[in-house]
Design a protein around this motif. Structure first.
Motif, PDB file in Angstrom:
ATOM      1  N   LEU A 247       0.815  -1.216   0.000  1.00 22.87           N
ATOM      2  CA  LEU A 247       0.000   0.000   0.000  1.00 22.87           C
ATOM      3  C   LEU A 247       0.851   1.270   0.000  1.00 22.87           C
ATOM      4  CD1 LEU A 247      -2.958   1.089   0.268  1.00 22.87           C
ATOM      5  CD2 LEU A 247      -2.518   1.250   2.724  1.00 22.87           C
ATOM      6  N   LYS A 248       0.488   2.201  -0.893  1.00 25.78           N
ATOM      7  CA  LYS A 248       1.081   3.528  -0.908  1.00 25.78           C
ATOM      8  C   LYS A 248       0.024   4.525  -0.450  1.00 25.78           C
ATOM      9  CE  LYS A 248       4.617   3.059  -4.512  1.00 25.78           C
ATOM     10  NZ  LYS A 248       5.715   3.541  -3.645  1.00 25.78           N
ATOM     11  N   VAL A 249       0.430   5.545   0.313  1.00 23.86           N
ATOM     12  CA  VAL A 249      -0.501   6.546   0.822  1.00 23.86           C
ATOM     13  C   VAL A 249      -0.003   7.936   0.437  1.00 23.86           C
ATOM     14  CG1 VAL A 249      -1.664   7.477   2.854  1.00 23.86           C
ATOM     15  CG2 VAL A 249      -1.074   5.042   2.772  1.00 23.86           C
ATOM     16  N   TYR A 250      -0.913   8.741  -0.119  1.00 22.51           N
ATOM     17  CA  TYR A 250      -0.583  10.105  -0.527  1.00 22.51           C
ATOM     18  C   TYR A 250      -1.538  11.100   0.120  1.00 22.51           C
ATOM     19  CZ  TYR A 250       2.446   8.298  -4.233  1.00 22.51           C
ATOM     20  OH  TYR A 250       3.450   7.665  -4.936  1.00 22.51           O
ATOM     21  N   THR A 251      -1.003  12.259   0.486  1.00 26.70           N
ATOM     22  CA  THR A 251      -1.839  13.361   0.973  1.00 26.70           C
ATOM     23  C   THR A 251      -1.741  14.569   0.045  1.00 26.70           C
ATOM     24  OG1 THR A 251      -0.025  14.152   2.371  1.00 26.70           O
ATOM     25  CG2 THR A 251      -1.632  12.658   3.393  1.00 26.70           C
ATOM     26  N   ASP A 252      -0.899  14.478  -0.962  1.00 29.29           N
ATOM     27  CA  ASP A 252      -0.734  15.542  -1.953  1.00 29.29           C
ATOM     28  C   ASP A 252      -1.175  14.999  -3.315  1.00 29.29           C
ATOM     29  OD1 ASP A 252       0.456  17.156  -4.067  1.00 29.29           O
ATOM     30  OD2 ASP A 252       1.644  18.139  -2.515  1.00 29.29           O
ATOM     31  N   SER A 253      -2.227  15.586  -3.884  1.00 25.42           N
ATOM     32  CA  SER A 253      -2.768  15.064  -5.142  1.00 25.42           C
ATOM     33  C   SER A 253      -1.783  15.232  -6.296  1.00 25.42           C
ATOM     34  CB  SER A 253      -4.095  15.759  -5.480  1.00 25.42           C
ATOM     35  OG  SER A 253      -3.907  17.156  -5.605  1.00 25.42           O
ATOM     36  N   ASN A 254      -0.964  16.274  -6.269  1.00 26.50           N
ATOM     37  CA  ASN A 254       0.028  16.474  -7.338  1.00 26.50           C
ATOM     38  C   ASN A 254       1.079  15.356  -7.325  1.00 26.50           C
ATOM     39  OD1 ASN A 254      -1.106  18.873  -8.360  1.00 26.50           O
ATOM     40  ND2 ASN A 254      -0.133  20.069  -6.743  1.00 26.50           N
ATOM     41  N   GLU A 255       1.511  14.976  -6.127  1.00 21.08           N
ATOM     42  CA  GLU A 255       2.475  13.877  -6.005  1.00 21.08           C
ATOM     43  C   GLU A 255       1.855  12.569  -6.496  1.00 21.08           C
ATOM     44  OE1 GLU A 255       4.045  13.512  -2.101  1.00 21.08           O
ATOM     45  OE2 GLU A 255       4.896  15.536  -2.061  1.00 21.08           O
ATOM     46  N   LEU A 256       0.599  12.366  -6.170  1.00 17.75           N
ATOM     47  CA  LEU A 256      -0.092  11.153  -6.617  1.00 17.75           C
ATOM     48  C   LEU A 256      -0.178  11.109  -8.142  1.00 17.75           C
ATOM     49  CD1 LEU A 256      -1.872   8.633  -6.375  1.00 17.75           C
ATOM     50  CD2 LEU A 256      -3.828  10.143  -5.956  1.00 17.75           C
ATOM     51  N   MET A 257      -0.578  12.208  -8.759  1.00 21.05           N
ATOM     52  CA  MET A 257      -0.702  12.235 -10.221  1.00 21.05           C
ATOM     53  C   MET A 257       0.651  12.055 -10.899  1.00 21.05           C
ATOM     54  SD  MET A 257      -3.831  12.273 -10.675  1.00 21.05           S
ATOM     55  CE  MET A 257      -4.643  11.934  -9.100  1.00 21.05           C
ATOM     56  N   ALA A 258       1.674  12.655 -10.326  1.00 19.93           N
ATOM     57  CA  ALA A 258       3.022  12.484 -10.887  1.00 19.93           C
ATOM     58  C   ALA A 258       3.449  11.024 -10.833  1.00 19.93           C
ATOM     59  CB  ALA A 258       4.011  13.362 -10.129  1.00 19.93           C
ATOM     60  N   TYR A 259       3.127  10.360  -9.735  1.00 21.08           N
ATOM     61  CA  TYR A 259       3.465   8.932  -9.593  1.00 21.08           C
ATOM     62  C   TYR A 259       2.729   8.102 -10.645  1.00 21.08           C
ATOM     63  CZ  TYR A 259       3.453   4.188  -7.713  1.00 21.08           C
ATOM     64  OH  TYR A 259       3.564   2.832  -7.581  1.00 21.08           O
ATOM     65  N   LEU A 260       1.433   8.364 -10.820  1.00 16.91           N
ATOM     66  CA  LEU A 260       0.648   7.590 -11.787  1.00 16.91           C
ATOM     67  C   LEU A 260       1.155   7.800 -13.211  1.00 16.91           C
ATOM     68  CD1 LEU A 260      -2.982   8.136 -10.392  1.00 16.91           C
ATOM     69  CD2 LEU A 260      -1.569   6.083 -10.183  1.00 16.91           C
ATOM     70  N   LYS A 261       1.496   9.030 -13.541  1.00 16.27           N
ATOM     71  CA  LYS A 261       1.964   9.329 -14.900  1.00 16.27           C
ATOM     72  C   LYS A 261       3.337   8.719 -15.175  1.00 16.27           C
ATOM     73  CE  LYS A 261      -0.606  13.679 -15.051  1.00 16.27           C
ATOM     74  NZ  LYS A 261      -0.513  15.160 -15.042  1.00 16.27           N
ATOM     75  N   ASP A 262       4.080   8.437 -14.130  1.00 14.80           N
ATOM     76  CA  ASP A 262       5.446   7.918 -14.282  1.00 14.80           C
ATOM     77  C   ASP A 262       5.493   6.396 -14.405  1.00 14.80           C
ATOM     78  OD1 ASP A 262       8.284   8.480 -14.355  1.00 14.80           O
ATOM     79  OD2 ASP A 262       8.413   7.588 -12.356  1.00 14.80           O
ATOM     80  N   GLN A 263       4.334   5.733 -14.246  1.00 12.54           N
ATOM     81  CA  GLN A 263       4.317   4.269 -14.285  1.00 12.54           C
ATOM     82  C   GLN A 263       4.358   3.728 -15.716  1.00 12.54           C
ATOM     83  OE1 GLN A 263       4.406   2.469 -11.214  1.00 12.54           O
ATOM     84  NE2 GLN A 263       4.857   4.615 -10.737  1.00 12.54           N
TER      85      GLN A 263
END
Length: 452
Positions: free
Chosen positions: A407-423
């Motif tokens: 499980l990964k947990v994010y509280t910053d939506s920008n960090e989450l989107m950056a992670y998803l786009k980098d996959q």
């Protein structure tokens, strides 16, 4: 024709009722302290948008026949206080729907999950055969402008929510409709802010079942333990009908209903949806739709808006969004995608947004809910927790509660989107689950980047 005022007219179902009554010829006024899309544009289209934000006590006059108050208003709302002072009849949304359907056959679909989909299937099939009916449903449906329809039809199909009727009436909405035919799809504790214990929550569905009238019908899913306990009481004066998962097979990414020797392709998938299909079929049989007619109509059903909705796809990746937020819904939705695309990995991303999901004492209910995702992700906004007046939760609280190894947990939506786009999205699907917006995420833009 009546003169009706809406307190909190911008609510998702409230503005639909306001427009439905306006189209019926009623004189409508309304107010709200904030109105978002799509309510804003829809109200503006019919010239029902309040001229200014905020509560306007001068709109409450003796000329009104009734006031309808939405859940967004507070008990001390100044317009509500003036309506009481003037002795104007005050309705909650469900009370007014009942008022408009006293002379109709009333079908009410209830359950912790699946009620929107089952209601939508019933509506779709009735429309397919050009039957006259009214409805109130909690999602936008293809082919309908509004989520509420009130005419002279002899029957009304209602999605029965267990939440409070109004700020001044703690009765669950589904008890206000006085059903002739009722359905319970399943019962799993939710709305901890209103029902502090599982026992208290379950008892509301017990009341719903017990409200079935003599010679009425109660349909329930026998694969849900609590729905079965509530539904199978053996009441001699109520017709009890159990249903389960419709037989099916998945071939090349398409789900088929097995009906004898015939396989019928459908556009929706997942075990819960196959339960929903059977539940809707039983309800429709009671109101004059044969099984042959049902199978003819179900092929074209695409599902309600935001329920396992495909955003974009190519030959190796699909991006879906879903309204899932409660533990049982999250588990069912991730399982549905895992089964439908068995050859692909699933990245499942859940936003914790509701009062229950952000409540530290409720978090443990999510244990195992994301086990069908090889890469589970949880996002939450600490500002939302503060806005709801809840005790802060940490990333560690969530990791412990969900008990998922990766499980990964994010509280910053920008960090989450950056992670998803980098996959690397080759042979992977993305599922985004929320009753919120992931901080105003543009699903189309994200899906386009991932697909391309």
């Amino acid at each position: 024709m009546q003169n009706i005022h809406f307190i909190a007219i911008g609510g998702s179902i409230m503005h639909n009722l306001a427009i439905a009554l306006h189209k019926k010829g009623y004189t409508i006024s309304g107010s709200d302290d904030e109105i978002f899309e799509p309510s804003y544009s829809k109200l503006k289209k019919y010239d029902l948008l309040p001229k200014q934000e905020g509560w306007q006590t001068d709109l409450i006059t003796n000329d009104l026949d009734a006031v309808i108050v939405g859940m967004h208003a507070k008990p001390d709302n100044p317009e509500l206080a003036k309506a009481k002072e003037l002795g104007i009849k005050i309705y909650s949304f469900p009370e007014y729907i009942y008022e408009q359907s006293k002379d109709k056959q009333r079908v009410v679909i209830a359950g912790s999950h699946g009620k929107t989909s089952i209601t939508s299937i019933v509506i779709h099939v009735l429309k397919h055969f050009k039957r006259k009916f009214d409805f109130a449903v909690g999602a936008q449906l293809e082919g309908f402008e509004l989520m509420v329809q009130l005419t002279d039809a002899p029957i009304i199909i209602i999605e029965g929510d267990e939440y409070l009727s109004s700020p001044i009436d703690s009765t669950p909405k589904f008890l206000k409709y006085h059903h002739h035919i009722g359905l319970i799809s399943g019962v799993a504790w939710d709305h901890i802010n209103v029902f502090p214990s599982e026992e208290n929550y379950v008892s509301q569905f017990d009341k719903f079942a017990d409200a079935s009238p003599k010679a009425g019908t109660l349909v329930y899913c026998e694969e849900d333990p609590m729905a079965t306990v509530i539904g199978a009481k053996g009441r001699e004066d109520v017709h009890e009908i159990a249903y389960n998962t419709h037989p099916y097979v998945i071939e090349n990414g398409t789900t088929y209903l097995i009906n004898g020797k015939e396989n019928i392709p459908i556009k929706i998938f997942g075990k819960h949806n196959l339960q929903n299909i059977n539940g809707a079929k039983e309800v429709l049989k009671k109101i004059g739709i044969s099984e042959e007619e049902f199978y003819d109509a179900i092929e074209s059903f695409k599902g309600p808006h935001n329920r396992l909705q495909l955003v974009k796809q190519n030959e190796q990746t699909a991006v879906y969004k879903d309204f899932a937020h409660a533990p049982s819904k999250v588990k069912a939705t991730t399982l549905a995608l895992r089964e439908q695309y068995a050859e692909r990995d699933l990245v499942a991303c859940l936003e914790l947004h509701t009062f229950s999901s952000l409540n530290k004492s409720f978090l443990s209910q999510y244990k195992g809910s994301m086990k069908y995702s090889y890469k589970p992700i949880v996002y939450y906004n600490p500002d939302t927790i503060a806005h709801k007046g809840l005790e802060p939760i940490s990333k560690e609280d969530i990791i412990k509660a969900f008990d998922e190894r990766n499980l990964k947990v994010y509280t910053d939506s920008n960090e989450l989107m950056a992670y998803l786009k980098d996959q690397n999205w080759k042979d992977k699907n993305l599922l985004l689950m929320s009753s919120g917006t992931f901080n105003h995420l543009n699903y189309e833009e994200l899906a386009t980047e991932i697909i391309n």
